[in-house]
Design a protein around this motif. Structure first.
Motif, PDB file in Angstrom:
ATOM      1  N   ASP A  56      42.875 -16.735  26.049  1.00 28.70           N
ATOM      2  CA  ASP A  56      43.568 -16.213  24.869  1.00 28.70           C
ATOM      3  C   ASP A  56      45.021 -15.862  25.199  1.00 28.70           C
ATOM      4  O   ASP A  56      45.915 -16.042  24.370  1.00 28.70           O
ATOM      5  CB  ASP A  56      42.841 -14.978  24.345  1.00 28.70           C
ATOM      6  CG  ASP A  56      41.522 -15.323  23.657  1.00 28.70           C
ATOM      7  OD1 ASP A  56      41.388 -16.484  23.213  1.00 28.70           O
ATOM      8  OD2 ASP A  56      40.640 -14.453  23.575  1.00 28.70           O
ATOM      9  N   LYS A  59      46.952 -19.090  25.129  1.00 25.63           N
ATOM     10  CA  LYS A  59      47.238 -19.528  23.755  1.00 25.63           C
ATOM     11  C   LYS A  59      48.376 -18.709  23.162  1.00 25.63           C
ATOM     12  O   LYS A  59      49.269 -19.238  22.494  1.00 25.63           O
ATOM     13  CB  LYS A  59      45.981 -19.388  22.896  1.00 25.63           C
ATOM     14  CG  LYS A  59      44.879 -20.368  23.227  1.00 25.63           C
ATOM     15  CD  LYS A  59      43.663 -20.128  22.348  1.00 25.63           C
ATOM     16  CE  LYS A  59      42.516 -21.069  22.725  1.00 25.63           C
ATOM     17  NZ  LYS A  59      41.298 -20.798  21.912  1.00 25.63           N
ATOM     18  N   PHE A  60      48.344 -17.420  23.418  1.00 24.75           N
ATOM     19  CA  PHE A  60      49.408 -16.550  22.913  1.00 24.75           C
ATOM     20  C   PHE A  60      50.760 -16.941  23.507  1.00 24.75           C
ATOM     21  O   PHE A  60      51.772 -17.016  22.808  1.00 24.75           O
ATOM     22  CB  PHE A  60      49.070 -15.101  23.253  1.00 24.75           C
ATOM     23  CG  PHE A  60      50.239 -14.164  23.134  1.00 24.75           C
ATOM     24  CD1 PHE A  60      50.792 -13.864  21.896  1.00 24.75           C
ATOM     25  CD2 PHE A  60      50.792 -13.578  24.265  1.00 24.75           C
ATOM     26  CE1 PHE A  60      51.872 -13.006  21.796  1.00 24.75           C
ATOM     27  CE2 PHE A  60      51.871 -12.724  24.168  1.00 24.75           C
ATOM     28  CZ  PHE A  60      52.407 -12.435  22.925  1.00 24.75           C
ATOM     29  N   THR A  63      51.847 -20.403  21.812  1.00 21.69           N
ATOM     30  CA  THR A  63      52.111 -20.491  20.376  1.00 21.69           C
ATOM     31  C   THR A  63      52.788 -19.258  19.793  1.00 21.69           C
ATOM     32  O   THR A  63      53.394 -19.329  18.717  1.00 21.69           O
ATOM     33  CB  THR A  63      50.790 -20.713  19.615  1.00 21.69           C
ATOM     34  OG1 THR A  63      49.963 -19.542  19.771  1.00 21.69           O
ATOM     35  CG2 THR A  63      50.050 -21.926  20.169  1.00 21.69           C
ATOM     36  N   GLY A  64      52.638 -18.127  20.476  1.00 19.73           N
ATOM     37  CA  GLY A  64      53.169 -16.886  19.927  1.00 19.73           C
ATOM     38  C   GLY A  64      52.238 -16.228  18.931  1.00 19.73           C
ATOM     39  O   GLY A  64      52.539 -15.157  18.409  1.00 19.73           O
ATOM     40  N   ARG A  65      51.092 -16.849  18.675  1.00 16.45           N
ATOM     41  CA  ARG A  65      50.113 -16.301  17.731  1.00 16.45           C
ATOM     42  C   ARG A  65      48.943 -15.694  18.497  1.00 16.45           C
ATOM     43  O   ARG A  65      48.434 -16.296  19.444  1.00 16.45           O
ATOM     44  CB  ARG A  65      49.610 -17.386  16.788  1.00 16.45           C
ATOM     45  CG  ARG A  65      50.685 -17.948  15.870  1.00 16.45           C
ATOM     46  CD  ARG A  65      50.078 -18.830  14.802  1.00 16.45           C
ATOM     47  NE  ARG A  65      49.408 -19.994  15.383  1.00 16.45           N
ATOM     48  CZ  ARG A  65      50.011 -21.155  15.635  1.00 16.45           C
ATOM     49  NH1 ARG A  65      51.298 -21.305  15.357  1.00 16.45           N
ATOM     50  NH2 ARG A  65      49.343 -22.155  16.163  1.00 16.45           N
ATOM     51  N   LEU A  66      48.525 -14.532  18.057  1.00 17.21           N
ATOM     52  CA  LEU A  66      47.394 -13.870  18.702  1.00 17.21           C
ATOM     53  C   LEU A  66      46.089 -14.444  18.181  1.00 17.21           C
ATOM     54  O   LEU A  66      45.860 -14.483  16.967  1.00 17.21           O
ATOM     55  CB  LEU A  66      47.433 -12.368  18.429  1.00 17.21           C
ATOM     56  CG  LEU A  66      48.500 -11.574  19.170  1.00 17.21           C
ATOM     57  CD1 LEU A  66      48.559 -10.144  18.637  1.00 17.21           C
ATOM     58  CD2 LEU A  66      48.211 -11.552  20.655  1.00 17.21           C
ATOM     59  N   GLN A  68      42.086 -14.772  17.235  1.00 17.45           N
ATOM     60  CA  GLN A  68      41.198 -13.818  16.572  1.00 17.45           C
ATOM     61  C   GLN A  68      40.545 -12.903  17.612  1.00 17.45           C
ATOM     62  O   GLN A  68      40.062 -13.351  18.640  1.00 17.45           O
ATOM     63  CB  GLN A  68      40.122 -14.566  15.786  1.00 17.45           C
ATOM     64  CG  GLN A  68      39.264 -13.656  14.918  1.00 17.45           C
ATOM     65  CD  GLN A  68      38.286 -14.455  14.077  1.00 17.45           C
ATOM     66  OE1 GLN A  68      38.210 -15.677  14.181  1.00 17.45           O
ATOM     67  NE2 GLN A  68      37.537 -13.763  13.231  1.00 17.45           N
ATOM     68  N   GLU A  71      43.982  -8.998  17.590  1.00 17.34           N
ATOM     69  CA  GLU A  71      44.930  -8.381  16.680  1.00 17.34           C
ATOM     70  C   GLU A  71      45.209  -6.926  17.037  1.00 17.34           C
ATOM     71  O   GLU A  71      46.313  -6.413  16.831  1.00 17.34           O
ATOM     72  CB  GLU A  71      44.415  -8.463  15.231  1.00 17.34           C
ATOM     73  CG  GLU A  71      44.362  -9.876  14.677  1.00 17.34           C
ATOM     74  CD  GLU A  71      43.041 -10.560  15.003  1.00 17.34           C
ATOM     75  OE1 GLU A  71      42.264 -10.002  15.807  1.00 17.34           O
ATOM     76  OE2 GLU A  71      42.795 -11.652  14.466  1.00 17.34           O
ATOM     77  N   SER A  74      48.266  -6.324  19.137  1.00 18.10           N
ATOM     78  CA  SER A  74      49.567  -6.809  18.674  1.00 18.10           C
ATOM     79  C   SER A  74      50.724  -5.870  19.008  1.00 18.10           C
ATOM     80  O   SER A  74      51.832  -6.348  19.275  1.00 18.10           O
ATOM     81  CB  SER A  74      49.518  -7.076  17.162  1.00 18.10           C
ATOM     82  OG  SER A  74      49.170  -5.888  16.465  1.00 18.10           O
ATOM     83  N   SER A  79      56.862 -10.338  21.770  1.00 23.55           N
ATOM     84  CA  SER A  79      57.624 -11.512  22.197  1.00 23.55           C
ATOM     85  C   SER A  79      58.158 -11.352  23.617  1.00 23.55           C
ATOM     86  O   SER A  79      58.284 -12.332  24.351  1.00 23.55           O
ATOM     87  CB  SER A  79      58.777 -11.774  21.223  1.00 23.55           C
ATOM     88  OG  SER A  79      59.638 -10.641  21.156  1.00 23.55           O
ATOM     89  N   ARG A  82      55.363 -12.206  25.929  1.00 26.67           N
ATOM     90  CA  ARG A  82      55.154 -13.657  25.900  1.00 26.67           C
ATOM     91  C   ARG A  82      56.172 -14.368  26.788  1.00 26.67           C
ATOM     92  O   ARG A  82      55.839 -15.287  27.547  1.00 26.67           O
ATOM     93  CB  ARG A  82      55.272 -14.160  24.460  1.00 26.67           C
ATOM     94  CG  ARG A  82      55.069 -15.660  24.340  1.00 26.67           C
ATOM     95  CD  ARG A  82      55.424 -16.151  22.947  1.00 26.67           C
ATOM     96  NE  ARG A  82      55.348 -17.593  22.872  1.00 26.67           N
ATOM     97  CZ  ARG A  82      55.926 -18.321  21.928  1.00 26.67           C
ATOM     98  NH1 ARG A  82      56.625 -17.733  20.964  1.00 26.67           N
ATOM     99  NH2 ARG A  82      55.816 -19.637  21.936  1.00 26.67           N
TER     100      ARG A  82
END
Length: 551
Positions: A56, A59-60, A63-66, A68, A71, A74, A79, A82
């Motif tokens: 995970d 992936k973060f 893509t910069g997206r957390l 599932q 959250e 967050s 950033s 990241r």
């Protein structure tokens, strides 16, 4: 001192600010390569613990997206984290073995590895070295994620609380410089069974009585009040018109007394020295700043132009004084000048001798590459991005040579700005300088110089090792460990001798002083605690370290 990192950083929680240094530390590696790769990371923040799946995190970072389920993290995984997860340390794989070997031999490197033992519970010095050795051989460099993929066991626990203090003092550039220092000590050494001997030692006090006086110059056009201290020989008849005028430029947050011991030494040989105070970046200016976390208030971008202009204006005014009847008549050779600067003053000296600022390249670095893992000097230089120019020249033809002591260079001159310097330059570097790390701020710029040049290296020297022992250490410079006073006395002695010899190269006495610009003379001041080296060119074995890593 803390610098403002931007709106998002100012709103960050305490957990975020702990995790960013943590990720920097991870990016420098611990653990041992294993066929059993870690699947989870447990972040320990005091009594708080949270486990995160490595997949995970990857992936973060990509893509910069957390994903599932993450959250709730967050506020922590922002950033900045990241960026640090993917930030890479790149060392030429061909010298990976020597990098690790040199790192563990340097005091700072040993301290770094020891500190990491507390950050990663259960790790050992051997496991840290083994993982670094393995990771540095990878073509795509070493990052926090590449370390985590190779860490032995299914889970790695990180004590973030113990990682906080490592972020500034042991930033990547500084750590590279420390490892590089051991190589410099060995490769720049001269082997001789005969001690260095000469008819005299320019590090010893000269035979002329020194007088000091202060005058205040007013630049009405720029609304700048510039105090200067003038050091000269008391006997006007002993003034040598062939000697250049020496101008001292202090660093950020300092004042004109910073190198007073060097000024008095040079004046004892009949050289007139003028120590200039820069009103926009001296101790008083920094102390007056209403918001000391705001870098723009601490160092206005205009100061990168005003500082060299302070010196040019002072030369204009001193030229008038030189023709007037009085103690200084005939002593102010403003048409032949050597500028000596420390830190931001070193930058000032390099611009006056011909270095050209590349503000477009600097803006690109500050926008795309700057992060909290960079040294304080790398943050400080970004104040110049507020200037409107793309390139900037403030060269003064009266300046014939420059001595840059621990200069702030970084990305200010881009890739070609230093190559415009064709006049003699001497650069001093300290391999444990955490504020302006040696490789990026001094050694790489040294290789770009196109004129006569010298690199004076203090193995284990820090940013303030060159300072006058009686000069007070300000709060702005207590964020990192400094070596000063008695333990760096040999460096100051050598600096006095080498500076005098370098300045004398502009006079008919050049040949007499040339032997003091040699590796043997510098090495004669070495101590086991502070090895000292001088070189006019780096050997091929060292240049290999500076070669870019092939992608």
């Amino acid at each position: 001192m803390q610098f403002r990192l931007g709106k998002n950083w100012r709103k960050a929680s305490w957990a975020q600010k702990l995790l960013c240094p943590l990720m920097l530390v991870l990016g420098w590696g611990v653990g041992m390569p294993s066929t059993i790769a870690a699947q989870t990371v447990t972040i320990r923040l005091g009594p708080f613990q949270q486990s995160v799946a490595l997949a995970d995190l990857e992936k973060f970072a990509k893509t910069g997206r957390l994903p599932q389920g993450l959250e709730l993290l967050s506020p922590v995984l922002n950033s900045q984290v990241r960026e640090l997860l993917t930030k890479r340390l790149e060392v030429n794989p061909a010298v990976a073995d020597r990098f690790i070997d040199n790192l563990v031999r340097s005091p700072g490197g040993r301290q770094f590895i020891s500190s990491l033992g507390g950050v990663i519970p259960g790790s050992t010095a051997e496991s840290i070295k083994a993982t670094l050795n393995f990771a540095l051989r990878q073509a795509n460099g070493f990052s926090a994620l590449s370390f985590l993929r190779a860490y032995p066991g299914e889970n790695v626990t990180v004590d973030a609380t113990k990682a906080v203090g490592l972020a500034v003092d042991l930033n990547p550039n500084n750590l590279q410089s420390q490892a590089f220092g051991v190589l410099l000590e060995r490769e720049l050494s001269v082997a001789s069974s005969i001690p260095f001997k000469a008819a005299f030692d320019p590090a010893g006090l000269g035979n002329q009585v020194v007088q000091e006086q202060t005058i205040v110059l007013n630049d009405r056009q720029r609304n700048r009040t510039i105090p200067v201290d003038i050091y000269s020989s008391q006997n006007s008849s002993q003034a040598n018109p062939e000697n250049p005028l020496v101008v001292l430029s202090h660093g950020f947050g300092a004042n004109r007394k910073f190198l007073s011991y060097l000024a008095r030494h040079l004046a004892s040989y009949g050289i007139t020295v003028v120590a200039v105070e820069h009103p926009g970046s001296n101790f008083d200016a920094v102390n007056r700043a209403s918001d000391k976390q705001n870098l723009a208030q601490l160092l206005p971008g205009t100061e990168f132009v005003d500082r060299p202009k302070d010196i040019s204006f002072a030369l204009d005014e001193l030229a008038k004084l030189n023709t007037q009847i009085g103690q200084l008549q005939g002593k102010l050779n403003t048409e032949k000048v050597t500028v000596i600067g420390h830190s931001l003053g070193g930058y000032t000296a390099l611009t006056l001798v011909g270095g050209e600022l590349d503000l477009e390249e600097l803006r690109k670095f500050c926008k795309d590459s700057l992060n909290i893992g960079e040294a304080p000097g790398d943050w400080l230089q970004c104040s110049a991005t507020s200037l409107r120019d793309r390139r900037l020249k403030v060269k003064d033809e009266r300046v014939k040579s420059a001595i840059a002591l621990n200069p702030l260079v970084g990305n200010l001159f881009g890739k070609k700005g230093i190559t415009q310097i064709t006049k003699p330059v001497l650069i001093l570097t300290g391999t444990e300088d955490a504020l302006t790390p040696a490789l990026k701020h001094q050694i790489e710029p040294f290789t770009q110089l196109r004129g006569e040049k010298y690199l004076l290296t203090a193995i284990g020297g820090t940013h303030l090792s060159i300072s006058d022992p009686i000069y007070p250490q300000s709060a702005a410079t207590t964020i990192v460990r400094e070596r000063r006073g008695e333990e760096t006395k040999s460096l100051r002695q050598l600096t006095k001798g080498v500076s005098l010899a370098f300045i004398k190269q502009l006079t008919p006495e050049a040949k007499i002083y040339k032997p003091f610009l040699t590796p043997a003379y510098a090495q004669s001041f070495s101590t086991p605690e502070l090895p000292l080296r001088l070189a006019s060119e780096l050997p091929a074995s060292i240049k290999r370290w500076l070669e870019p890593v092939e992608k």
